[in-house]
Design a protein around this motif. Structure first.
Motif, short mmCIF file in Angstrom:
data_model
loop_
_atom_site.label_atom_id
_atom_site.label_comp_id
_atom_site.label_asym_id
_atom_site.label_seq_id
_atom_site.Cartn_x
_atom_site.Cartn_y
_atom_site.Cartn_z
N ARG A 175 6.64 -5.04 -3.20
CA ARG A 175 5.40 -5.51 -3.83
C ARG A 175 4.73 -6.57 -2.95
NH1 ARG A 175 2.92 -5.66 -8.99
NH2 ARG A 175 1.24 -7.21 -8.90
N LEU A 176 5.52 -7.48 -2.38
CA LEU A 176 4.97 -8.50 -1.50
C LEU A 176 4.33 -7.88 -0.27
CD1 LEU A 176 7.78 -11.22 -1.63
CD2 LEU A 176 5.56 -11.29 -2.77
N ALA A 177 4.98 -6.87 0.30
CA ALA A 177 4.42 -6.20 1.47
C ALA A 177 3.09 -5.55 1.13
CB ALA A 177 5.40 -5.15 2.00
N LEU A 178 3.01 -4.90 -0.01
CA LEU A 178 1.77 -4.25 -0.42
C LEU A 178 0.65 -5.27 -0.58
CD1 LEU A 178 0.27 -1.71 -1.31
CD2 LEU A 178 1.12 -2.12 -3.63
N GLN A 179 0.96 -6.40 -1.22
CA GLN A 179 -0.05 -7.44 -1.41
C GLN A 179 -0.51 -8.00 -0.06
OE1 GLN A 179 2.48 -9.61 -4.40
NE2 GLN A 179 0.52 -9.92 -5.40
N ALA A 180 0.43 -8.16 0.86
CA ALA A 180 0.08 -8.70 2.17
C ALA A 180 -0.78 -7.70 2.96
CB ALA A 180 1.34 -9.05 2.95
N LEU A 181 -0.42 -6.43 2.92
CA LEU A 181 -1.17 -5.42 3.67
C LEU A 181 -2.56 -5.21 3.09
CD1 LEU A 181 1.72 -2.86 4.24
CD2 LEU A 181 0.67 -4.35 5.95
N ARG A 182 -2.72 -5.50 1.82
CA ARG A 182 -4.05 -5.44 1.19
C ARG A 182 -4.86 -6.70 1.43
NH1 ARG A 182 -2.55 -2.91 -4.79
NH2 ARG A 182 -2.72 -0.69 -4.20
N GLY A 183 -4.23 -7.74 1.96
CA GLY A 183 -4.92 -8.99 2.21
C GLY A 183 -4.95 -9.93 1.04
#
Length: 339
Positions: A175-183
């Protein structure tokens, strides 16, 4: 390159050349594989079939620039995770692959995709036995077949009041990776690399699922988030659960890297991350309190860490608490494609 050339070059020939004994041993259960109208599988005597299907769609489940080998890995991993949640071992899988015309002619990309897919297949002795290809928006749909002793499947409807609630591995990093990749958030490079690996290359817990047969009372794989997926167990079993979100949020692997970092990284953020985060593909399972030592032994035998994060109660509903057992009021919900 024609449809049949693509299948032959990037999938059938590659599996036939798989060098490991484990990969070749998988063919024992395959009476007839790729090349006919149907594959023919032969489960061992006394075994039941376990069948699951998952689809990955570009823009919905993965970014357009995702590494092709990682995409191949994940496409199979999410299906193997379903077998793990039932306590099954793989027999084989089919692949339905829709490709934009440019991708169908991109040999390096197809090589990487099939490498990632077939490497995981060989690791778990799960041969590709058939499928289909077509032109269209990028979409991978896998159906996986497994077997397990008749009557020993781990199901969602067996949880009982007094059972302990466990999870495997780590939670929340995808979930953290997804949030980071979305900015939406910023992660240091090392933390992002660790979290992204959890998002793009999840580990199906097949050995743990098999080890929990006869011990766990219910199980599910965590694909859409703890709140939603645990909710399926609670609904099927007609029970409720008290969940220690602080114990669960301590399982976020990159959390220690973000101590003191600027941003939204407070305790409520961590709690919501594990409650509503998806793409973990860990197992959540219940077991009688008397089986506590057996759960630990099964986890050790499967070389998979497990953590007790709560208990099953008779009263319906999911009741999150902090580490001191005090009730928490959180509104985070798990992922829903049509929500």
């Amino acid at each position: 390159m024609s449809e049949f050339d693509l299948i032959e070059r990037f999938f059938r020939q590659k599996w036939a050349a798989a060098p490991t004994q484990q990969a070749q041993a998988a063919t024992d259960s395959i009476v007839l594989g790729i090349g006919d109208d149907c594959a023919l599988l032969q489960p061992a005597p006394g075994q039941q079939l376990a069948v699951s299907c998952d689809m990955l769609v570009e823009g919905r489940h993965f970014f357009a620039d995702v590494d092709a080998a990682a995409l191949g890995h994940k496409a199979l991993a999410v299906n193997l995770s379903d077998l793990a949640a039932m306590g099954a071992e793989p027999l084989g899988f089919t692949l339905a692959l829709a490709l934009p015309p440019a991708r169908a002619q991109d040999a390096p990309w197809l090589d990487a995709l099939s490498d990632g897919l077939l490497a995981l297949a060989a690791q778990h002795a799960c041969p590709l036995v058939g499928g289909d290809t077509t032109a269209g928006p990028l979409n991978l749909c896998i159906t996986v077949f497994g077997q397990l002793p008749a009557g020993q499947a781990l199901r969602r409807d067996g949880a009982r009041a007094g059972d302990e609630l466990w999870v495997s591995g780590t939670l929340g990093d995808a979930r953290l990776a997804l949030q980071a990749l979305r900015g939406d958030i910023a992660l240091p490079p090392a933390a992002l690399a660790t979290a992204r690996a959890r998002l793009e290359r999840p580990t199906p817990r097949l050995a743990l699922g098999r080890a929990l047969r006869g011990i766990a009372s219910s199980a599910i794989d965590l694909s859409d988030g703890l709140a939603g997926d645990l909710g399926h167990i609670l609904a099927a079993s007609r029970v409720g659960a008290c969940v220690d979100l602080d114990a669960a949020s301590n399982l976020i692997a990159v959390r220690a890297c973000l101590a003191g970092a600027s941003g939204p990284f407070g305790q409520d953020f961590w709690r919501r991350t594990v409650l509503a985060g998806g793409d973990d593909y860990e197992l959540a399972f219940t077991a009688p309190a008397a089986a506590h030592a057996a759960v630990r032994a099964a986890a050790q035998a499967a070389a998979t860490p497990v953590t007790r994060i709560g208990r099953i109660e008779a009263a319906p509903g999911l009741r999150p608490t902090d580490g001191a057992g005090q009730p928490l009021v959180l509104t985070a919900q798990s992922f829903d494609h049509f929500g």
